[in-house]
Scaffold this active site. Structure first.
Site, short mmCIF file in Angstrom:
data_model
loop_
_atom_site.label_atom_id
_atom_site.label_comp_id
_atom_site.label_asym_id
_atom_site.label_seq_id
_atom_site.Cartn_x
_atom_site.Cartn_y
_atom_site.Cartn_z
N HIS A 69 -64.27 21.96 -1.80
CA HIS A 69 -63.32 21.22 -1.05
C HIS A 69 -62.13 21.97 -0.28
O HIS A 69 -61.92 21.82 0.93
CB HIS A 69 -62.41 20.39 -2.10
CG HIS A 69 -61.16 19.46 -1.66
ND1 HIS A 69 -61.26 18.26 -1.29
CD2 HIS A 69 -60.10 19.90 -1.35
CE1 HIS A 69 -60.14 17.85 -0.89
NE2 HIS A 69 -59.28 18.76 -0.95
N GLU A 70 -61.55 22.95 -1.06
CA GLU A 70 -60.49 23.89 -0.44
C GLU A 70 -61.30 24.61 0.78
O GLU A 70 -60.53 25.01 1.63
CB GLU A 70 -60.12 24.73 -1.58
CG GLU A 70 -59.09 24.10 -2.46
CD GLU A 70 -58.15 23.10 -1.98
OE1 GLU A 70 -57.80 23.27 -0.89
OE2 GLU A 70 -57.76 22.04 -2.73
N HIS A 105 -61.51 24.15 8.43
CA HIS A 105 -60.49 23.42 9.49
C HIS A 105 -59.79 24.39 10.31
O HIS A 105 -59.37 24.38 11.41
CB HIS A 105 -59.82 22.33 8.87
CG HIS A 105 -59.41 21.22 9.63
ND1 HIS A 105 -58.43 20.11 9.33
CD2 HIS A 105 -59.53 20.90 10.81
CE1 HIS A 105 -58.45 19.21 10.24
NE2 HIS A 105 -58.96 19.79 11.51
ZN LIG Z 1 -57.37 18.81 -0.15
#
Ligand SMILES: [Zn+2]
Length: 723
Positions: free
Chosen positions: A509-510, A516
């Site tokens: 997730h991180e 991004h």
């Molecule tokens: Zn997050």
């Protein structure tokens, strides 16, 4: 428990398994203008431009805590001068001499802030806490000073008003709009009387937020449940130990204490076989802020709502929710509501099945009860054990942290995007646990630096999050320097770090947030990387979680840390199956909370004063989300996300970004899954583009259509009902 000001573009933070994006309007601007020309004060390690591999990095070996205050003062002065020069220019305002010049201002302040941020979030000893308390009002005042600079805003407005005739490129037009809005949304375009009223409203709201938080904290600290050893039936050792130390901390000998917080009450509700005590604990916990005493939150709620309604009206919006969501991908409360309405029937249908499973189990045990909210977690745990029994001790040896990182997280990114990673031991770090990797593109070109700081330690905030020391910008010539922080248990020296699958998911997730930031390829820093709307920013991270279970990725990292043997197939399939456990409940409590938030905040300024408890009940009834066993995740009286933690009219964003991530993953499935071609296309059309285009348009251009809710229903094992 209070959320500290954090630049949203630099920090995306996850609490528990799903995510929690902390933002602060006050800090947004500071970070957006975050890179000052550093041709002055070359002797100061924070202020001077950073140098070194991959475009430069923070010189942590030279930074001292005592330097923060003077560095902040100098950096603010520097930025003040830069903005003054723009505001007082006698030349007609243009995109270049105003908007671009603003992008270029405040670089030194950006450097100091980004370093300060990692100190306050991961090394907050007494000295740092004091520094933070001292700096918060100074930074907030500086932000106000910029926002209220009428001459500066007049020039921004001049460019904005003439934007259609200036032959701007699409990203330039977007930048003009984002810059103008960031001022206008704070009242810069109002007349003097309204501006004054706005300031009063904001001041009063700040006081009410503090009061709300203190009331909640008061009830969390004041009300506890002290138990004797005869009351501990069913509790595992870990829960008993935690309760024992909680009692000792309060000086209560021979007692076991349930404190009035989620982390204390939830495990008790999950394991205690004493139904009477579960009910007591549950009732205590769900009455926080609603005790009818001097610390009751119903009054602050009423006043917060009235002020928010009035402020929205001043700014020309129908309600607080309309004002907030105008800036998001969903754009209107109706669009957000439409999603909830699509989901709730399926969620409720599913949760009914879950409750029926539990009821069956309770009946078989001759428990003679009807499942109530205080029974839910207890029987859910029994169902989980029976249906999905997953022994953590059996699983963890297959998830050694470094192996998960390099052969899982990095591997998936390499397969999708062709990027490679090389550890750099020569780059200074802020703590010995931190590791640094240089990230290179498929063609070998430098792309970014990635820092990771995974282990729990004292003075570190809980949860996991992503942040950046440097944001990418072609204008400023910067390459991204990003980090991931988590709170995984640190092994004894020489021992391997074996983690749970939940932790594995957190790492993916991180790292999705990190991608991004690292793939950002934009001209202007304000539009770069994760500087996107609340209901979009969790999309790349949640999307990246999907690869943790992708067959070729999973088999590449899920190997025994001693023998290197792959995880046995039945264990792997148990992990996959367990992911769908309890989805009805999770979704229902989420939708109920989001719905409550939205109904509160779509009230117009003219709405009669509401009684919070009555309103709450009616709000849930209106949406048919009343299920005796499943209350909303937060009741109004302790729903601090929406009253002061920056999630007002924004709780739906969790659901929205989950819709996006499943919809996006579906596209990959339709196009052959994990391939370089698919990854590159996603990178080029979405991940690299930050906030350079309307996010709904950007998404639809990549996806070929608007996002739809069906993939989310499918992946969660939910069925859409016919009506
Ligand atoms: Zn997050």
């Amino acid at each position: 428990m209070l959320v500290r000001s954090r630049p949203p573009t630099s920090r995306v933070r996850a609490v528990l398994r799903r995510t929690f994006f902390v933002t602060s309007a006050a800090s947004l601007f500071l970070h957006k203008l975050s890179f000052a020309k550093g041709n002055v004060m070359m002797d100061d390690p924070m202020l001077a431009p950073w140098v070194g591999a991959h475009g430069g990095f923070p010189p942590f070996d030279k930074i001292k805590k005592a330097d923060f205050k003077p560095a902040f003062a100098k950096a603010m002065d520097l930025m003040r001068g830069e903005l003054d020069a723009i505001a007082k220019s006698t030349k007609p305002a243009t995109f270049d001499n105003t908007i671009v010049a603003m992008e270029d201002a405040g670089r030194a302040l950006g450097r100091v802030s980004s370093v300060f941020d990692i100190f306050t979030s991961t090394m907050a000893d007494k000295e740092v806490q004091q520094l933070e308390a001292d700096m918060a009002p100074v930074l907030a005042a500086f932000d106000d000073e910029i926002r209220q600079n009428a001459a500066l805003f007049a020039r921004i407005k001049a460019v904005y008003d003439a934007r259609e005739s200036q032959k701007l490129a699409p990203d330039q037009l977007r930048l003009v709009e984002v810059t103008y809005k960031s001022f206008a949304r704070r009242g810069a375009a109002l007349g003097d009387a309204d501006k004054k009223r706005m300031k009063e409203i904001n001041g009063r709201l700040a006081a009410l937020f503090t009061a709300f938080g203190q009331n909640e904290l008061h009830d969390e600290e004041t009300y506890t449940l002290a138990l004797d050893d005869k009351d501990l039936a069913g509790l595992p050792d870990s829960v008993r130990t935690a309760m024992k130390s909680a009692a000792e901390a309060k000086g209560q000998k021979d007692k076991w204490l349930i404190t009035n917080t989620r982390s204390s009450v939830e495990p008790f509700l999950t394991y205690s076989s004493r139904r009477d005590l579960r009910e007591k604990a549950f009732r205590m916990w769900t009455r926080r802020g609603d005790m009818g005493d001097a610390h009751d939150n119903k009054k602050p709620i009423t006043e917060i709502l009235a002020l928010r309604g009035e402020r929205a009206k001043l700014l020309g919006f129908a309600s607080h929710a309309h004002w907030i969501i105008d800036d998001n991908m969903a754009k209107t409360p109706d669009a957000a509501r439409a999603l909830m309405m699509k989901v709730w029937k399926a969620a409720v249908a599913r949760v009914r099945e879950e409750v029926a499973d539990m009821q069956k189990l309770a009946d078989a045990e001759k428990a003679k009860l009807k499942i109530e909210p205080w029974d839910y977690r207890y029987y859910a745990e029994k169902v989980r054990k029976a249906k999905y029994d997953l022994d953590e001790a059996e699983v963890k040896p297959y998830f050694e942290l470094n192996n998960v990182l390099e052969n899982g997280v990095f591997y998936a990114a390499n397969q999708l995007y062709g990027i490679t990673f090389k550890e750099r031991k020569d780059i200074p770090v802020y703590h010995p646990d931190v590791r640094v990797f240089e990230v290179s593109d498929a063609d070998g070109k430098a792309l970014a630096l990635f820092y990771c700081d995974y282990f729990k330690r004292d003075n570190k905030n809980g949860g996991a999050w992503m942040g950046s020391f440097v944001d990418q910008s072609r204008l400023l010539g910067t390459l991204p320097v990003v980090y991931n922080v988590a709170n995984l248990p640190k092994p004894a020296p020489g021992e391997p770090a074996l983690i749970s699958f939940t932790d594995v998911t957190t790492m993916f997730h991180e790292f999705g947030h990190a991608l991004h930031g690292m793939f950002a390829n934009t001209e202007y820093p304000s539009l770069s990387g994760t500087a996107t709307a609340r209901d979009f920013v969790e999309f790349p991270s949640q999307f990246n979680e999907h690869w943790a279970l992708y067959p070729t990725v999973f088999t590449h990292y899920a190997k025994h840390y001693k023998t290197g043997a792959p995880m046995p197939a039945d264990l792997a399939s148990k992990i996959k199956k367990a992911a769908s456990f309890n989805q009805g409940y999770k979704l229902t409590e989420l939708v109920a909370a989001a719905e409550l938030d939205m109904q509160w905040h779509t009230l117009p300024a003219s709405a009669a004063v509401q009684q919070p408890d009555v309103f709450e009940k009616q709000a849930l009834e209106r949406t048919h989300l009343v299920l005796s066993a499943v209350p909303p995740r937060y009741r109004s009286s302790y729903f601090s996300h929406i009253w002061f933690n920056g999630y007002s009219a924004g709780y739906y964003a969790y659901l929205w970004s989950e819709m996006l991530d499943d919809d996006a993953y579906q596209w990959f499935e339709e196009h052959g899954g994990l391939t370089r071609a698919n990854g590159d296309r996603f990178r080029q059309m979405v991940l690299s583009r930050g906030n350079t285009e309307d996010l709904a348009k950007m998404y639809a251009a990549w996806r070929g259509k608007e996002p739809s809710v069906e993939p989310m229903m499918k992946y969660r094992g939910l069925k859409e009902s016919g009506h």
